[in-house]
Design an enzyme around this catalytic site. Sequence first.
Site, PDB file in Angstrom:
ATOM      1  N   GLN A 183       0.807  -1.218   0.000  1.00  0.00           N
ATOM      2  CA  GLN A 183       0.000   0.000   0.000  1.00  0.00           C
ATOM      3  C   GLN A 183       0.847   1.278   0.000  1.00  0.00           C
ATOM      4  OE1 GLN A 183      -3.178   0.529   3.142  1.00  0.00           O
ATOM      5  NE2 GLN A 183      -4.346   0.004   1.320  1.00  0.00           N
TER       6      GLN A 183
ATOM      7  N   HIS B 122       5.830   7.691   7.297  1.00  0.00           N
ATOM      8  CA  HIS B 122       5.282   7.963   5.974  1.00  0.00           C
ATOM      9  C   HIS B 122       6.270   8.825   5.199  1.00  0.00           C
ATOM     10  CE1 HIS B 122       1.943   7.037   8.637  1.00  0.00           C
ATOM     11  NE2 HIS B 122       1.369   6.521   7.585  1.00  0.00           N
TER      12      HIS B 122
END
Length: 817
Positions: free
Chosen positions: A561, A606
Amino acid sequence: MLQQPVALNTQEISFNEFKKEVLKDYKIARISRECSLLGRREVLTGKAKFGIFGDGKEVPQLAMAKAFKKGDFRSGYYRDQTFMMALGELTAQQFFAGLYAHTDINADPMSAGRQMGGHFATHSLHDNGTWKNLTKQYNSSSDISPTAGQMPRLLGLAQASKIYRNEKSVKNNTNFSINGNEVAWGTIGNASTSEGLFFETINAAGVLQVPMVMSVWDDEYGISVHAKHQTTKESISEILKGFQRDHKNKGYEIFVINGWDYVQLVDVYQKAAKLASEEHVPVLIHVKELTQPQGHSTSGSHERYKSKERLQWEKNHDCITKMREWILDFELETETGDVLRFVEDETDLIILEKEAKKEVTNAKRNAWNAFLNEIKSERLDASELLEKAAQKSANKPFILKYKNDLNTISEPTRKDVLSTVRKCLWYLRDENSAEKIAIQIYIKSLLKEAYQKYSTHLTSETDLSALEVLDKAPTYSQEKNLVDARIIMRDNFDAILKKHQNVVIFGEDAGFIGDVNQGLEGLQEKYGNIRISDTGIREATIIGQGIGLAMRGLRPIAEIQYLDYLLYALQIMSDDLATLRYRTLGKQKAPLIIRTRGHRLEGIWHAGSPMGGIINNIRGIHVLVPRNMTKAAGFYNTLLEGDDPALVIECLNGYRLKEELPTNLGDFKTPIGIVETVKEGKDITVVSYGSTLRLVLEAAKDLRQVGIDIEVIDAQSLLPFDLTKDCVKSLAKTNKLLVVDEDVPGGASAYILQEIIENQNGYQYLDSKPSTLTSKPHRPAYGTDGDYFSKPSVEDIFEKVYAIMHESNPTKFKSLY
Ligand SMILES: Cc1ncc(C[n+]2csc(CCOP(=O)(O)OP(=O)(O)O)c2C)c(N)n1
Ligand SMILES: [Mg+2]
């Protein structure tokens, strides 16, 4: 003891056939055991480097081999020599060739000496890289050493059967499957079941209901560490009980069996094969009471950590000893009152055992001679050349000494030969003679041969290589059709699924909603939930699924993902996928495409760009970093025409940006290993990639305002990097170099710098210090400001370029600070 005849191979067979089969099995077990015993000696006497053997695990492997059919796949570990021998896929001579690291693939078909012994493989590919018919042969996926590393791929190997049975688009692909009947057989040691990869795979296989038969060889130990430190309740079958299927829920069939009980083992393995193959039910077989007659490996002795009682217990429960007792005790009374036996008395078995021992001794000798004779003949050549050169040289005594020393080594290695010749060449450095030239030529030819032996097949070297696929530009319609870039991804995947019937795409949220960025929107509805599917949150086995499917002829696109979560899968990419072709000398491949998205995210987990870590860990996999979706789509189109594995990192912040929709979807190609000069300029070469490239282009506009004209190169492809060496051509023009990315300092930017400065000889064109501009060494802080102060910004890029220009021309470019 009177017993019932056992049905082997599921059909009733006559006693004579049964007897033949039992004695054949016993002999295989004995041959395998002799290999282990002699193998250990070979290591301890220095002929081989390391040995880890299958002694103590022979009998269950005989049973597994009986149930294993052509087309089936094994994914196992280093104890499985008996299984391979029982299939006829490993001879005793090949076993020793592997132990010695014989580099001839015919001598050591497992890996041509590249892997330690005990890592088993069969050949899925012809020499030209095309697939063999895997349904007509026994298949073993190539083993790797990290414990439980065989598990993720096992999942895919099993799932392939399910796809071939149920997906009409691939039903006729008879090279790989006959109606999905093939079973994937896993083996693992009891202690290795402690690994996360084991549990992740077990759960996923239960969810997917795939034909996987998982054997746990339980000898109560993992090297010196007892089961009480490894497994809750000291029993893997106990704790996996919740996976047992029942009338309400699907799950596993679980068998528990003693590893010395030949008759029961044969029976259980037949049942397991039938269940898995016919009903696609995963099966766990916990094989207990196994032993390690010689301890774990040649690196230690188990007397150090096993009690006397345990050692005695192991002697008594040695599976071969038990099988032998059973053979001797076996009696069967016929209807006419005759008593049938396998052997008249023990003498028959002693004869058989002697034969086995002799066969193994001969095999060992033959393997050793074949291995050593190659090197000895190289030494002979070297010795003759050195003798001749010495006669002409002022350094004759030194060279002769080296030569004589080489000749006295009783078991020379290639290293001995080459290091001697190279050292002698040093003595000849100031001399000129034909003999010296002969030595130079000889060294070069040996190094070239060594390259073939030890360094080829990192990626595809056949005509099928993705690098052979030619560039094909996107075409556009007359009217400019600007769309959100994710539409390009979606429509291109649509075209791919139509064009390549064997493509399957899966990942977290990839199925029902069509991925988190809608790049697969509507495609599950169109192509069904086998070709486009959701997976659990389990990155390592998503990759494993992909590896296994790719090894059975499908073209999986496995989605991770977000790039940061690739770290969960990095180990298996690095240890398994990246090494597969290399470690089998090109006899196996897994052209898996890994799709992910990264760059310009915000926050510690992230960061989106741990590129240095990635590229340094997965040499053997192409790493592609397209700056926009058209480029990314072009990469997928290219990769599907080739047979290499690859990682494609899409720009997370690019899906909503506008790009023009090409008309030749599924067909246009972005070439691999080719950079693109996105903006020409004369003052400095700036190389970047991915999302950062857009910032560089923005900075380029600002720099133009102050009279600085930068050339911007999009690397596009990090592995391989710039095969046509365009960066150095740019450098020859600008004489200055800056590499920009958002990895940590010394990450991918340092790699690019090394490529340009060292490999492309860019240093000779530089008139100022080559530089990199990267993120800070910490992970990026959260939020807009966290990002601004952690990663390179447009201002950072401007000022870095400006500073380089200032240094070379301070009068024209006054200092900013
Ligand atoms: C990831 C990883 N950690 C550690 C090792 C070192 N190692 C090799 S075998 C082994 C023990 C495995 O025991 P088990 O799974 O019970 O198999 P057995 O050798 O007993 O058949 C260990 C710790 C390894 N190869 N890989
Ligand atoms: Mg063990």
